[in-house]
Design an enzyme around this catalytic site. Sequence first.
Site, mmCIF file in Angstrom:
data_model
loop_
_atom_site.group_PDB
_atom_site.id
_atom_site.type_symbol
_atom_site.label_atom_id
_atom_site.label_comp_id
_atom_site.label_asym_id
_atom_site.label_seq_id
_atom_site.Cartn_x
_atom_site.Cartn_y
_atom_site.Cartn_z
ATOM 1 C CB CYS A 1 9.996 -3.742 -1.472
ATOM 2 S SG CYS A 1 11.068 -2.402 -0.746
HETATM 3 N N1 LIG Z 1 6.998 -0.661 3.923
HETATM 4 C C1 LIG Z 1 7.623 -1.382 3.086
HETATM 5 O O1 LIG Z 1 7.411 -1.337 1.885
HETATM 6 C C2 LIG Z 1 8.475 -2.660 3.400
HETATM 7 C C3 LIG Z 1 8.580 -3.718 2.440
HETATM 8 C C4 LIG Z 1 9.818 -4.575 2.526
HETATM 9 C C5 LIG Z 1 10.277 -4.783 4.099
HETATM 10 N N2 LIG Z 1 9.882 -3.562 4.656
HETATM 11 C C6 LIG Z 1 10.602 -4.005 6.247
HETATM 12 O O2 LIG Z 1 9.360 -4.266 7.074
HETATM 13 C C7 LIG Z 1 9.856 -3.792 8.517
HETATM 14 C C8 LIG Z 1 8.505 -2.830 8.930
HETATM 15 O O3 LIG Z 1 8.344 -1.933 7.948
HETATM 16 P P1 LIG Z 1 6.858 -0.811 8.148
HETATM 17 O O4 LIG Z 1 6.955 -0.456 6.691
HETATM 18 O O5 LIG Z 1 5.743 -1.819 8.458
HETATM 19 O O6 LIG Z 1 7.335 -0.010 9.283
HETATM 20 P P2 LIG Z 1 6.507 1.110 9.905
HETATM 21 O O7 LIG Z 1 5.386 1.374 9.368
HETATM 22 O O8 LIG Z 1 7.385 2.084 10.459
HETATM 23 O O9 LIG Z 1 6.103 0.229 11.669
HETATM 24 C C9 LIG Z 1 7.063 -0.059 12.335
HETATM 25 C C10 LIG Z 1 6.606 -1.000 13.454
HETATM 26 O O10 LIG Z 1 7.307 -1.250 14.298
HETATM 27 C C11 LIG Z 1 7.165 -0.702 15.690
HETATM 28 N N3 LIG Z 1 8.675 -0.262 16.106
HETATM 29 C C12 LIG Z 1 9.261 0.717 15.698
HETATM 30 N N4 LIG Z 1 10.457 0.795 16.527
HETATM 31 C C13 LIG Z 1 10.571 -0.239 17.242
HETATM 32 C C14 LIG Z 1 11.468 -0.737 18.304
HETATM 33 N N5 LIG Z 1 12.723 -0.215 18.307
HETATM 34 N N6 LIG Z 1 11.075 -1.757 19.031
HETATM 35 C C15 LIG Z 1 9.807 -2.491 18.710
HETATM 36 N N7 LIG Z 1 9.087 -1.999 17.980
HETATM 37 C C16 LIG Z 1 9.370 -0.976 16.968
HETATM 38 C C17 LIG Z 1 6.399 0.374 15.451
HETATM 39 O O11 LIG Z 1 5.812 0.569 16.660
HETATM 40 P P3 LIG Z 1 4.957 2.037 16.842
HETATM 41 O O12 LIG Z 1 4.145 2.148 15.617
HETATM 42 O O13 LIG Z 1 3.954 1.737 17.995
HETATM 43 O O14 LIG Z 1 5.930 2.941 16.907
HETATM 44 C C18 LIG Z 1 5.378 -0.146 14.057
HETATM 45 O O15 LIG Z 1 4.710 -1.143 14.637
HETATM 46 C C19 LIG Z 1 10.972 -2.770 8.506
HETATM 47 O O16 LIG Z 1 12.086 -3.253 8.742
HETATM 48 C C20 LIG Z 1 11.012 -2.458 6.822
HETATM 49 O O17 LIG Z 1 12.513 -2.105 6.375
HETATM 50 C C21 LIG Z 1 9.230 -2.754 4.703
#
Ligand SMILES: NC(=O)c1ccc[n+]([C@@H]2O[C@H](COP(=O)([O-])OP(=O)(O)OC[C@H]3O[C@@H](n4cnc5c(N)ncnc54)[C@H](OP(=O)(O)O)[C@@H]3O)[C@@H](O)[C@H]2O)c1
Length: 342
Positions: A152
């Site tokens: 981001c």
């Molecule tokens: N948030 C942002 O603004 C943003 C921006 C750019 C990129 N990203 C990237 O996008 C990715 C997702 O971000 P997010 O903000 O959506 O994260 P999040 O809200 O924490 O969601 C993470 C997801 O991954 C699952 N998960 C967690 N640990 C896992 C594991 N060890 N094995 C398999 N599944 C697992 C979780 O399942 P449960 O809920 O069932 O635990 C949840 O569905 C990350 O790599 C982050 O760095 C995020």
Amino acid sequence: MKRQVSVTIFGASGYTGAGLYSLCLRHPGVHIAALSADRHAGERLSAVFPRMAGLTDRVMVSVEEAVEQATEVAFLCLPHEAAMAVVPRLLDKGCRVFDLSADFRMDTPDSYAAWYKVQHTAPELLAAKVYGLPEFHRERIREARLVAVPGCYPTSVQIGLAPLLKHRLIDPRTIIVDAKSGVSGAGRKLSQRTHYVETNENIAPYNVGRSHRHVGEIEQELSKFAGEAVRVVFSPHLTPMNQGILSTMYVDLTQPLGTSELLDLFRSEYAGERFVRVLPHLPETAFVQNTNYADVSVHVVPDTGRAIILCAIDNLVKGAYGQALQCMNIACGFDEGCGLPV
Ligand SMILES: NC(=O)c1ccc[n+]([C@@H]2O[C@H](COP(=O)([O-])OP(=O)(O)OC[C@H]3O[C@@H](n4cnc5c(N)ncnc54)[C@H](OP(=O)(O)O)[C@@H]3O)[C@@H](O)[C@H]2O)c1
């Protein structure tokens, strides 16, 4: 719309995965094959996100089951490390993979290890991936099997600085980025840092200087635009809003140019880019919230030889799942804006 692609979303119970699912529901070319979760595997998505009640009764499966069910397109909305554990298997199955994590953004295993403090488990794929910033890599995204969707903060910084670096109008040793992010940038998992009481009525700097993980990605990609090694000073801040990033960038100009000349350059660089809006006024996060827009502007500070560039995006949309869907649209031959919020 000619056809439908079968899409699997890994990490649907997180912020980016759920947001992507909402867009996919309205995308006429997408059929959802499976949704995965970790702790929430076996639960309905609408139980985890009650706002989805009535929209879907999909049950999320484990990552293993989702790998089995994945066919054409896989979006990985997983934490880094978890993503690289499944990407090789998805590619072996013939899936086109759009990875929102940081696992494939760096170009070499050494740079990945340096910034993420872990050894890469699929290092051979780092060189094969395509970096998914459509405004600069559209043609390669069209053919890509593995797209590393940018971070981001790096998205906002590159959209703000690439035109100036490409035309050698700024001294690449003088870049200072002061960036603010909403709390959703840290994901949905609970932590003390993102607790309401810690974030409300507060602006918290963190990882200032060159210590934030995104610095590696920012410097790697800016160096390609500049044609030389770029180092940045990067100071991120956590701010009390749900979604949004505002990056304010300070640079020394190499030529005595004015604001209107630089705005003209930005307009020409982004001509035809429907998700980049070059503004004569100052961008604000509220103008881009829940949209795939990147709003950018540039202002020369009189009598200093310096310019300020500002770029606002929604960290979850243009900074994550919107940009991922934009890449999928390009790669799968859909209209680039299909399903994307503006
Ligand atoms: N948030 C942002 O603004 C943003 C921006 C750019 C990129 N990203 C990237 O996008 C990715 C997702 O971000 P997010 O903000 O959506 O994260 P999040 O809200 O924490 O969601 C993470 C997801 O991954 C699952 N998960 C967690 N640990 C896992 C594991 N060890 N094995 C398999 N599944 C697992 C979780 O399942 P449960 O809920 O069932 O635990 C949840 O569905 C990350 O790599 C982050 O760095 C995020």
